[in-house]
Design a protein around this motif. Structure first.
Motif, PDB file in Angstrom:
ATOM      1  N   ILE A   7      -1.164   4.956  -5.793  1.00 16.51           N
ATOM      2  CA  ILE A   7       0.225   5.330  -6.040  1.00 16.51           C
ATOM      3  C   ILE A   7       1.141   4.266  -5.458  1.00 16.51           C
ATOM      4  O   ILE A   7       0.950   3.815  -4.323  1.00 16.51           O
ATOM      5  N   GLU A   8       2.123   3.873  -6.228  1.00 10.28           N
ATOM      6  CA  GLU A   8       3.102   2.888  -5.767  1.00 10.28           C
ATOM      7  C   GLU A   8       4.251   3.600  -5.066  1.00 10.28           C
ATOM      8  O   GLU A   8       4.810   4.570  -5.585  1.00 10.28           O
ATOM      9  N   VAL A   9       4.605   3.106  -3.880  1.00 10.04           N
ATOM     10  CA  VAL A   9       5.738   3.650  -3.137  1.00 10.04           C
ATOM     11  C   VAL A   9       6.963   2.800  -3.474  1.00 10.04           C
ATOM     12  O   VAL A   9       6.982   1.597  -3.223  1.00 10.04           O
ATOM     13  N   ALA A  10       7.970   3.420  -4.041  1.00 12.05           N
ATOM     14  CA  ALA A  10       9.134   2.690  -4.534  1.00 12.05           C
ATOM     15  C   ALA A  10       9.954   2.110  -3.385  1.00 12.05           C
ATOM     16  O   ALA A  10      10.143   2.749  -2.353  1.00 12.05           O
ATOM     17  N   GLY A  11      10.424   0.867  -3.568  1.00  7.83           N
ATOM     18  CA  GLY A  11      11.359   0.274  -2.627  1.00  7.83           C
ATOM     19  C   GLY A  11      10.762  -0.809  -1.756  1.00  7.83           C
ATOM     20  O   GLY A  11       9.666  -0.646  -1.204  1.00  7.83           O
ATOM     21  N   ALA A  12      11.509  -1.916  -1.624  1.00 10.49           N
ATOM     22  CA  ALA A  12      11.050  -3.034  -0.797  1.00 10.49           C
ATOM     23  C   ALA A  12      11.124  -2.726   0.689  1.00 10.49           C
ATOM     24  O   ALA A  12      10.523  -3.430   1.502  1.00 10.49           O
ATOM     25  N   GLN A  13      11.848  -1.659   1.048  1.00 14.30           N
ATOM     26  CA  GLN A  13      11.966  -1.250   2.450  1.00 14.30           C
ATOM     27  C   GLN A  13      11.327   0.116   2.693  1.00 14.30           C
ATOM     28  O   GLN A  13      11.678   0.809   3.637  1.00 14.30           O
ATOM     29  N   ALA A  14      10.376   0.490   1.862  1.00 15.84           N
ATOM     30  CA  ALA A  14       9.792   1.830   1.956  1.00 15.84           C
ATOM     31  C   ALA A  14       9.030   2.040   3.260  1.00 15.84           C
ATOM     32  O   ALA A  14       9.182   3.067   3.919  1.00 15.84           O
ATOM     33  N   TYR A  15       8.165   1.100   3.630  1.00 11.54           N
ATOM     34  CA  TYR A  15       7.372   1.209   4.867  1.00 11.54           C
ATOM     35  C   TYR A  15       6.932   2.658   5.127  1.00 11.54           C
ATOM     36  O   TYR A  15       7.387   3.303   6.076  1.00 11.54           O
ATOM     37  N   PRO A  16       6.048   3.226   4.332  1.00 11.73           N
ATOM     38  CA  PRO A  16       5.659   4.628   4.497  1.00 11.73           C
ATOM     39  C   PRO A  16       5.012   4.889   5.856  1.00 11.73           C
ATOM     40  O   PRO A  16       4.123   4.159   6.277  1.00 11.73           O
ATOM     41  N   GLU A  17       5.489   5.928   6.544  1.00 14.01           N
ATOM     42  CA  GLU A  17       5.002   6.204   7.901  1.00 14.01           C
ATOM     43  C   GLU A  17       4.095   7.431   7.949  1.00 14.01           C
ATOM     44  O   GLU A  17       3.081   7.436   8.613  1.00 14.01           O
ATOM     45  N   SER A  18       4.497   8.492   7.248  1.00 10.67           N
ATOM     46  CA  SER A  18       3.711   9.721   7.283  1.00 10.67           C
ATOM     47  C   SER A  18       3.690  10.338   5.892  1.00 10.67           C
ATOM     48  O   SER A  18       4.570  10.080   5.064  1.00 10.67           O
ATOM     49  N   ILE A  19       2.665  11.147   5.639  1.00 14.71           N
ATOM     50  CA  ILE A  19       2.511  11.785   4.329  1.00 14.71           C
ATOM     51  C   ILE A  19       1.919  13.171   4.523  1.00 14.71           C
ATOM     52  O   ILE A  19       1.116  13.399   5.437  1.00 14.71           O
ATOM     53  N   THR A  20       2.329  14.096   3.681  1.00 16.87           N
ATOM     54  CA  THR A  20       1.782  15.446   3.715  1.00 16.87           C
ATOM     55  C   THR A  20       1.735  15.976   2.296  1.00 16.87           C
ATOM     56  O   THR A  20       2.452  15.492   1.415  1.00 16.87           O
ATOM     57  N   ALA A  21       0.884  16.966   2.065  1.00 17.62           N
ATOM     58  CA  ALA A  21       0.731  17.568   0.738  1.00 17.62           C
ATOM     59  C   ALA A  21       1.301  18.971   0.742  1.00 17.62           C
ATOM     60  O   ALA A  21       1.020  19.775   1.634  1.00 17.62           O
ATOM     61  N   GLY A  22       2.115  19.276  -0.274  1.00 19.99           N
ATOM     62  CA  GLY A  22       2.632  20.616  -0.430  1.00 19.99           C
ATOM     63  C   GLY A  22       1.614  21.532  -1.082  1.00 19.99           C
ATOM     64  O   GLY A  22       0.572  21.083  -1.577  1.00 19.99           O
ATOM     65  N   PRO A  23       1.883  22.821  -1.134  1.00 21.82           N
ATOM     66  CA  PRO A  23       0.919  23.773  -1.707  1.00 21.82           C
ATOM     67  C   PRO A  23       0.647  23.552  -3.189  1.00 21.82           C
ATOM     68  O   PRO A  23      -0.397  23.986  -3.697  1.00 21.82           O
ATOM     69  N   ASP A  24       1.563  22.868  -3.901  1.00 18.82           N
ATOM     70  CA  ASP A  24       1.365  22.598  -5.322  1.00 18.82           C
ATOM     71  C   ASP A  24       0.701  21.252  -5.584  1.00 18.82           C
ATOM     72  O   ASP A  24       0.521  20.848  -6.737  1.00 18.82           O
ATOM     73  N   GLY A  25       0.332  20.519  -4.514  1.00 19.72           N
ATOM     74  CA  GLY A  25      -0.302  19.221  -4.672  1.00 19.72           C
ATOM     75  C   GLY A  25       0.660  18.055  -4.695  1.00 19.72           C
ATOM     76  O   GLY A  25       0.223  16.902  -4.816  1.00 19.72           O
ATOM     77  N   ALA A  26       1.958  18.313  -4.560  1.00 16.75           N
ATOM     78  CA  ALA A  26       2.918  17.220  -4.443  1.00 16.75           C
ATOM     79  C   ALA A  26       2.765  16.551  -3.080  1.00 16.75           C
ATOM     80  O   ALA A  26       2.375  17.192  -2.098  1.00 16.75           O
TER      81      ALA A  26
END
Length: 297
Positions: A7-26
């Motif tokens: 999956i591509e994270v949008a934005g040149a300044q995105a720098y993803p730090e944390s991620i979680t999944a919702g009950p619907d899989g989002a």
């Protein structure tokens, strides 16, 4: 079935730090640089903005946790200007913010106590208590259900920040105790929960050294998954006071967190050294990515 795609994270300044999944899989992704929260709809190949940077008095966003029971996305928000990251607003201090998972609207805000605070990561216990790691002080904080402010749940000199970063990942084991790691310290601890209070704090002996341990989440019993910022996704199995570390996938680009859905761990490759030390490290590799890793059910 086709293998899951990166999956591509949008934005040149995105720098993803944390991620979680919702009950619907989002999937929901934070960013200390751009702030806000990005979302990935189930099956989508690219993120989109879900909570706008600076919304609900947020700033740099760190740990995220989707709590299905209360339909809440919990988000750590920090003033990271002391780390050289301005963020999208001028809000001082560190907060835990709650957003409605259905609408994205802000509904709760709790300030971390003290003068040295950075809300890094969190987990929610079966009783609804929220445990937060404070990376700038040797403290694990707790917010009890119905409480209006945090309390210091556990404090230990071994949690003291080293070179600016201390406590990080946090999870509750199948034994009901709390497990935490220290980012620059490269250590793993068990904090006993006894009668609603913190009991003995034990440093666990790891089967090998761990490099910049970050997100930590339970799989089953006392088995966990954990990312090392040094480049790996691990399986961590705890028996007594020992932790067996098995690398599932190496060669990840400075992973920061992961969310597991149906046997796949979606790993954020945050490349945060390029954010906090741009002069020495240079620009990051673009686009930022969330990499799928098969981990089993």
């Amino acid at each position: 079935m086709a293998a899951p795609r990166t999956i591509e994270v949008a934005g040149a300044q995105a720098y993803p730090e944390s991620i979680t999944a919702g009950p619907d899989g989002a999937l929901y992704i934070s960013s200390p640089a751009s702030g806000g929260v990005q979302r990935v709809a189930p099956g989508a190949a690219r993120t989109e903005t879900w909570i706008a940077p600076g919304a609900f008095d947020t700033r740099s966003t760190f740990g995220v946790y989707a709590e299905a029971r209360t339909n809440t996305l919990w988000v750590c928000s920090n003033d990271a200007s002391g780390l050289g990251v301005a963020g999208p607003s001028a809000v001082a201090g560190s907060y835990l913010k709650g957003f409605d998972l259905a609408t994205g609207g802000g509904k709760a805000s709790y300030k971390l106590p003290g003068s040295a605070t950075l809300c890094n990561d969190l987990t929610v216990a079966d009783d609804g208590a929220i445990y937060v790691t404070n990376s700038l002080a040797p403290q694990i904080l707790r917010l009890r259900p119905g409480a209006e402010e945090f309390e210091v749940f556990a404090e230990d000199k071994r949690f003291q920040p080293l070179n600016g970063a201390g406590l990080d990942g946090v999870a509750i084991g199948g034994d009901g105790n709390l497990y935490v790691n220290t980012f620059n310290g490269g250590e793993l601890f068990r904090v006993e929960i006894a009668g609603g209070k913190a009991g003995a704090i034990v440093k666990l002996k790891t089967s090998r050294p761990i490099s910049l341990p970050d997100a930590l989440r339970r799989v089953s019993g006392n088995a966990f998954l954990m990312v090392e910022g040094g480049g790996a996704l691990d399986r961590v199995t705890i028996s007594g006071d020992e932790a067996t570390i098995e690398t599932i996938k190496g060669d990840l680009n400075e992973p920061t967190s992961f969310a597991t859905i149906k046997g796949v761990a979606w790993v954020t490759e945050g490349q945060l050294s390029h954010l906090f030390n741009l002069k020495e490290k240079g620009p990051p590799s673009l686009p930022f990515r969330i990499t799928p890793v098969q981990v089993g059910e």
